[in-house]
Design a protein around this motif. Structure first.
Motif, short mmCIF file in Angstrom:
data_model
loop_
_atom_site.label_atom_id
_atom_site.label_comp_id
_atom_site.label_asym_id
_atom_site.label_seq_id
_atom_site.Cartn_x
_atom_site.Cartn_y
_atom_site.Cartn_z
N SER A 35 0.62 -1.13 -0.17
CA SER A 35 0.18 -0.05 -0.01
C SER A 35 1.00 0.97 0.09
CB SER A 35 -0.86 -0.41 1.33
OG SER A 35 -1.93 -1.12 1.42
N VAL A 36 2.21 1.06 0.63
CA VAL A 36 2.83 2.48 0.70
C VAL A 36 3.24 2.89 -0.36
CG1 VAL A 36 5.20 3.31 1.32
CG2 VAL A 36 3.27 1.96 2.84
N LEU A 37 3.53 1.69 -1.31
CA LEU A 37 4.62 1.56 -2.52
C LEU A 37 3.58 2.09 -2.96
CD1 LEU A 37 6.69 -1.51 -2.32
CD2 LEU A 37 7.41 0.59 -2.59
N ILE A 38 2.20 1.43 -3.45
CA ILE A 38 1.59 1.99 -4.32
C ILE A 38 1.00 3.89 -4.04
CG2 ILE A 38 -1.26 1.48 -5.31
CD1 ILE A 38 -0.78 -0.95 -4.89
N THR A 39 0.99 4.47 -2.57
CA THR A 39 0.06 5.80 -3.12
C THR A 39 1.43 6.00 -2.54
OG1 THR A 39 -1.62 4.62 -1.11
CG2 THR A 39 -1.23 6.61 -1.54
N PHE A 40 2.69 5.34 -1.61
CA PHE A 40 3.56 6.88 -1.95
C PHE A 40 4.32 6.97 -3.28
CE2 PHE A 40 1.53 6.23 2.74
CZ PHE A 40 1.47 7.29 2.88
N GLY A 41 4.49 5.95 -3.53
CA GLY A 41 5.05 5.97 -4.79
C GLY A 41 4.91 6.29 -6.18
N GLY A 42 3.64 6.17 -6.19
CA GLY A 42 2.64 6.07 -7.32
C GLY A 42 2.20 7.75 -7.87
N THR A 44 4.01 10.21 -5.99
CA THR A 44 5.78 10.98 -5.97
C THR A 44 5.62 10.51 -7.72
OG1 THR A 44 6.06 10.57 -3.87
CG2 THR A 44 7.65 11.10 -5.28
N ALA A 45 5.87 9.28 -8.44
CA ALA A 45 6.00 8.86 -9.41
C ALA A 45 5.94 10.95 -10.57
CB ALA A 45 5.87 7.72 -9.51
N CYS A 46 3.97 9.91 -10.45
CA CYS A 46 3.78 11.56 -11.13
C CYS A 46 3.22 12.67 -11.15
CB CYS A 46 1.89 10.70 -10.71
SG CYS A 46 1.50 9.12 -11.49
N THR A 47 3.89 13.23 -9.81
CA THR A 47 3.50 14.15 -9.39
C THR A 47 5.28 15.24 -10.12
OG1 THR A 47 3.50 14.76 -7.66
CG2 THR A 47 5.09 15.95 -8.10
N VAL A 48 6.29 13.84 -10.18
CA VAL A 48 7.59 14.29 -10.87
C VAL A 48 7.47 14.72 -12.05
CG1 VAL A 48 9.82 12.92 -11.57
CG2 VAL A 48 9.13 13.16 -9.46
N MET A 49 6.69 13.86 -12.97
CA MET A 49 5.74 13.26 -14.36
C MET A 49 5.88 14.85 -14.61
SD MET A 49 3.79 10.72 -16.54
CE MET A 49 2.57 10.54 -15.32
N ALA A 50 4.84 15.10 -13.80
CA ALA A 50 3.20 16.31 -13.59
C ALA A 50 4.26 18.15 -13.73
CB ALA A 50 2.64 16.39 -13.01
N TRP A 149 1.56 16.16 -5.43
CA TRP A 149 1.35 15.40 -4.76
C TRP A 149 -0.33 15.13 -4.03
CZ3 TRP A 149 1.17 12.87 -0.07
CH2 TRP A 149 1.63 12.03 -0.52
N GLY A 150 -0.63 16.38 -3.44
CA GLY A 150 -2.11 16.25 -2.70
C GLY A 150 -3.16 16.45 -3.04
N ALA A 151 -3.17 16.77 -4.44
CA ALA A 151 -4.13 16.47 -4.96
C ALA A 151 -4.12 14.09 -5.19
CB ALA A 151 -3.92 17.40 -6.69
N LEU A 152 -2.81 13.78 -6.03
CA LEU A 152 -2.51 12.76 -6.59
C LEU A 152 -3.36 11.51 -5.02
CD1 LEU A 152 0.23 13.13 -9.66
CD2 LEU A 152 -2.26 12.84 -9.93
N ALA A 153 -2.45 12.07 -4.56
CA ALA A 153 -1.97 10.76 -2.91
C ALA A 153 -3.24 10.21 -3.05
CB ALA A 153 -1.48 11.24 -1.74
N PRO A 154 -4.71 11.17 -2.56
CA PRO A 154 -5.96 10.50 -2.30
C PRO A 154 -6.64 9.79 -3.26
CG PRO A 154 -5.83 12.77 -1.99
CD PRO A 154 -5.07 12.52 -2.88
N ALA A 155 -5.94 9.72 -4.95
CA ALA A 155 -6.75 9.22 -6.52
C ALA A 155 -5.74 7.37 -6.73
CB ALA A 155 -6.21 9.32 -7.63
#
Length: 260
Positions: A35-42, A44-50, A149-155
């Motif tokens: 769950s940590v990998l999916i939520t925080f990792g995902g 973070t990765a998409c924020t870096v992309m954005a 990051w705050g917008a993507l984490a709940p998603a």
């Protein structure tokens, strides 16, 4: 250190921990590595992309500002501008040339230098407001990382929950009905992580950075108005009253002369 940030974050952690213990849960029950990998990792990765790569490289430097106390001396700044106004009316604008290099703030030094050089008032305003606009843009880029990051984490928390539900239904289809409760709990942990990360960390940091940006831009606005008032030869008392309007009502009395 910004005591409000420290106290606020620490209180949130304490309240969260108290809620877990009051519910009779073991803190280990809400620890789940996938769950940590999916939520925080995902997130973070998409924020870096954005956001631009430079924003990610400067994340640490920007984030530290939310935990640092940077209180501006507005009263001292206004007193300095009023004293410049008095000197300029007595001795002329060129008399300020010797004082420019002693100013600690580069933005104000640039403005006073333009005035001393006889630059057109409208051009002085345009130059200083353009500089202020660029500062606001840089601040916006700085907080964009945490905003995304705050917008993507709940998603991503919801994505993790859906993955968990798929796994739970798969087990149910194989006849393992006893795994429903455990599977549902594991599935919901990612939603918890996403909401917790966004609302306890990302959004508060983003809002604190936004507030600090507003405070810094207020200082710049006072400098602009003070510089233009000096150039136009306004009465020092008028300059003081104009700039005092930027202060909270409770602080304006500090600027009053003994003869007021």
């Amino acid at each position: 250190m910004d005591i409000a940030t420290i106290i606020g974050f620490g209180s949130a952690v304490v309240v969260f921990a108290f809620g877990i213990l009051s519910a009779g849960l073991n803190p280990i029950d809400i620890v789940d590595v996938p769950s940590v990998l999916i939520t925080f990792g995902g997130a973070t990765a998409c924020t870096v992309m954005a956001v631009p790569w430079q924003n990610t490289l400067e994340l640490g430097k920007v984030t530290r500002k939310a935990f640092r106390e940077e209180k501006s001396d507005l009263i001292g700044l206004i007193k300095t501008l009023v004293s410049f106004s008095e000197k300029a009316r007595r001795e002329g604008l060129l008399a300020l040339e010797d004082d420019v290099n002693e100013l600690p703030e580069e933005f104000l030094r640039k403005g006073i230098t333009l005035v001393v050089d006889g630059t057109d008032p409208e051009l002085v305003r345009n130059i200083m407001e353009t500089e202020m606009s660029n500062i606001a843009s840089r601040h916006g880029a700085g907080k964009a990382w945490w905003e995304n990051w705050g917008a993507l984490a709940p998603a991503f928390g919801m994505i993790g929950t859906l993955i968990g539900l798929v796994q739970m239904l798969k087990n149910l289809g194989s006849g393992d009905a006893s795994a429903i409760g455990t599977g549902m709990a594991a599935a919901l942990i990612t939603t918890l992580y996403g909401s917790m990360g966004a609302n306890m960390v990302a959004i508060p940091i983003m809002k604190k950075l936004m507030r600090k940006s507003e405070d810094e831009l207020l200082v710049r606005q006072i400098m602009i108005e003070g510089t233009l008032s000096i150039q136009s030869g306004d009465n020092p008392r008028i300059v003081k009253d104009k700039l005092a309007s930027y202060l909270p009502p409770g602080e304006r009395g500090v600027l009053k002369d003994e003869n007021d």
